[in-house]
Design an enzyme around this catalytic site. Structure first.
Site, mmCIF file in Angstrom:
data_model
loop_
_atom_site.group_PDB
_atom_site.id
_atom_site.type_symbol
_atom_site.label_atom_id
_atom_site.label_comp_id
_atom_site.label_asym_id
_atom_site.label_seq_id
_atom_site.Cartn_x
_atom_site.Cartn_y
_atom_site.Cartn_z
ATOM 1 N N ASP A 177 0.816 -1.265 -0.127
ATOM 2 C CA ASP A 177 0.033 0.097 -0.026
ATOM 3 C C ASP A 177 0.784 1.344 -0.147
ATOM 4 O OD1 ASP A 177 -2.965 -1.086 0.029
ATOM 5 O OD2 ASP A 177 -2.091 -1.991 1.868
ATOM 6 N N TYR A 180 -10.193 -0.005 2.905
ATOM 7 C CA TYR A 180 -9.473 -0.454 4.250
ATOM 8 C C TYR A 180 -8.971 0.948 4.848
ATOM 9 C CZ TYR A 180 -7.837 -3.966 7.337
ATOM 10 O OH TYR A 180 -7.620 -4.800 8.321
#
Ligand code: CO
Length: 635
Positions: A298, A384
């Protein structure tokens, strides 16, 4: 033209003016096409020697790093733009061969546009009874590597979720058996339309206005600090209770701490030169078609740092808050500001220490409240959320806590539950996955030359002592980079102390800070796999390297997207340099393996992971004896 010098310190983040000036200079070279877009821009951090020669209040000439992608050329670029008026060659532009710039909104729009017009995508939706493509939320995913179906190009994968409109849960009604590849540069699409699985019916909403009756017996809990907070802020410099530090926000790494020190008597003693997330990997362990290829890096792949939330008083933080805004470069080369991106506040944290003198019952116990300074950011990446919280305590302790929340990745249930993807709701399964974070900790404990010593506690050897006494803390210096690839061993109370052999405490021993790791899983992905090759940093919990300012990222950094891997920590430490009494960097990987549970649905309560740094002979005694008893009497 160089912008007006508005920067007061070399570690301050880039201003809008600086970013605009750098974009102008780069565009003026004529090397970028009309289709070029920017992924991010930030200032190149000053070296230690540059920092050492900086004079307070004097403007600094900075270099801005611009990363982006040019769809017409099918290549990503990295440019270093000097804003110094005297720079002879102000722009150094490099076209990237290995890996590509992070995914951005330009890619997302291209993916939507391509799929909305793709007959195979529309047919696959129709096969599942969906006539309106606008009822499908398209979730772009990093492809990891170029899939065999599209061996070259800026390829992403896309998954679909049925939803009524933008206000509803985007992730509760997954479309099974359908994965598309999209080349965001060319618009080329390849749809893999496999088995049709019933789409879950339950929209699984979680918003307050969808919940019906809510509990009504939560009374107000307010934090009041009638005299204001105990910290002070000057620009990006923070002082609190003997602590001093600077912060900045990096578009990849998020919150960055600089020059963390603690005032001990009349000395400001340096502890960390710099500390930040460097990389992270989230491998999914479910071999089914919707998930086996997922391994989200990420930070480098989605530029986590610039996906920071704008934080809200009373929701994200309580008390007397100071917010820092963060400036990020937009895809179009225009900077934007995320207001309230970083929250600074204090929290009561139970007791710091206590003793009751039982032999003098009339005397009050000596008890001190613990309090911590919290510096935090929360990032949203698709489904998320990741929160990163740095805590500083009155006794010299530093702690990093990640908070994991948001909506878990899911599949529609096809009638057969597997042990790789447990049921979390009647029609929903969720794959087992890991979240592994690698933090880069550039220590400067009483100065730049430091060492690392591992401690393992062993029991008495058999027969050594009739009562079994003889617990020994066995210290092992880690002298080279290869010796310093280490893993946690909770059963041996294994810790690692960062020491300064040139700075001795009153006992004549090197001052030290101890890294207390949490119990973390191993990286479960084999090395010779797409995630394994790029996530080498996750293969050990501890790495120590000789400080080389070019070795900044634990992995492939800003070009992790589609990068073949085999770079970063394993490559740095292959040099096997000495790490003994020299300028070193400590890298710590930790995290969790997430076995989803029903209570994680439809939105997941926070799960925690992190580490702690405690003083270990850095001070001569408990440094918090001078914390006064609470002002309000105990009763
Ligand atoms: Co998880």
């Amino acid at each position: 033209m160089a912008p007006e010098a508005t920067v007061s310190h070399p570690l301050d983040p880039a201003t809008s003016e600086e970013l605009l000036a750098a974009v102008d200079q780069l565009r003026n070279t004529g090397h970028l096409s009309e289709r070029a877009f920017f992924s991010f821009g930030h200032r190149v951090e000053p070296t230690r020697s540059e920092l050492g020669t900086h004079t307070t209040g004097v403007a600094v000439d900075r270099t801005i790093r611009l990363v982006g992608h040019d769809g017409a050329q099918g290549k990503s670029f990295e440019a270093l733009v000097s804003l110094a008026p005297s720079a002879a060659e102000p722009v150094a532009l490099e076209w990237i061969d290995q890996g590509q710039a992070p995914i951005g909104m330009v890619d997302v729009i291209a993916i939507y546009g391509a799929l909305y017009e793709d007959a195979a995508w529309l047919a696959a939706l129709a096969r599942r009874g969906i006539d309106d493509p606008a009822k499908v939320h398209i979730e772009p995913w990093l492809a990891g590597i170029n899939p065999p179906e599209m061996p070259t190009g800026r390829v992403f994968r896309a998954l679909g979720f049925l939803h009524e409109d933008a206000s509803t849960n985007h992730y509760s009604r997954p479309i099974g058996g359908l994965v598309a590849f999209v080349n965001a540069d060319t618009g080329e699409v390849q749809v893999n339309d496999l088995e049709v699985i019933p789409i879950p019916d339950d929209p699984a909403e979680y918003a307050a206005d969808q919940m019906g009756e809510m509990r009504s017996d939560l009374r107000p809990l307010e934090i009041t600090q009638p005299e204001g907070p105990s910290f002070s802020v000057d620009g990006h410099r923070i002082e609190w209770q003997k602590w001093g530090m600077r912060i900045s926000v990096d578009p990849i790494e998020g919150l960055v701490l600089h020059e963390v020190s603690y005032r001990d008597g009349d000395r400001d003693r340096p502890i960390l030169h710099r500390a930040a997330l460097s990389d992270m990997v989230v491998p999914y362990g479910d071999p089914s078609v919707l998930h086996y290829w997922k391994h989200a890096f990420d930070a480098g792949e989605t530029s986590l740092g610039q996906l920071g939330n704008s934080l809200k008083l009373g929701c994200d933080c309580l008390g007397e808050i100071h917010y820092f805004d963060a400036t990020f470069l937009g895809a179009d080369g225009v900077p934007g500001v995320t207001e309230n991106a970083v929250c600074l506040h204090e929290e009561d944290f139970g007791i710091l220490w206590k003793h009751t003198n039982s032999f003098q019952p009339e005397s009050a116990p000596e008890v001190r409240r613990s309090r911590r300074l919290v510096v935090s950011m929360i990032h949203t990446i698709g489904n998320y959320e990741y929160g990163f919280y740095w805590y500083f305590y009155l006794d010299g302790t530093i702690q990093l806590e990640t908070k994991l929340t948001g909506i878990i990745g899911v599949s529609p249930f096809d009638g057969t539950e597997t042990d790789t993807s447990p049921l979390v709701a009647p029609q929903i399964t969720s794959p087992i996955h890991q979240h592994l974070f690698c933090f880069r900790l550039d220590f400067t404990l009483d100065g730049p030359n430091n060492s690392v010593v591992e401690s393992n506690v062993t029991a008495a050897e058999d027969g050594l002592h009739p009562y079994g006494a003889g617990f020994r803390a066995v210290a092992t210096p880690l002298l080279t980079e290869s010796q310093a690839r280490r893993d946690i061993e909770p059963a041996a109370s294994r810790t690692w102390s960062i020491t300064n052999p040139n700075s001795l405490n009153q006992l004549g021993k090197p001052v030290a800070y101890k890294l207390l790791p949490q119990a973390s899983p191993h990286f479960m992905v084999p090395p010779d796999t797409p995630a394994g090759r790029r996530g080498g940093f996750a293969r050990h919990n501890l790495w120590v390297t000789r400080n080389d300012e070019s070795e900044h990222s634990a992995g492939a950094g800003a070009f992790t997207n589609l990068h073949p891997g085999e770079v970063g920590l394993p490559a740095y430490s292959a040099a096997d340099r000495s790490i003994d009494n020299t300028d070193i960097v400590v890298w710590h990987t930790f995290g969790v393996t997430h076995v989803p549970r029903p209570e994680d649905w439809p939105v997941m309560p926070v799960e925690y992971a992190g580490f702690t740094l405690i003083a270990n002979g850095f001070f001569d005694a408990n440094p918090s004896l001078d914390v006064p008893p609470s002002a309000s009497a105990c009763h």
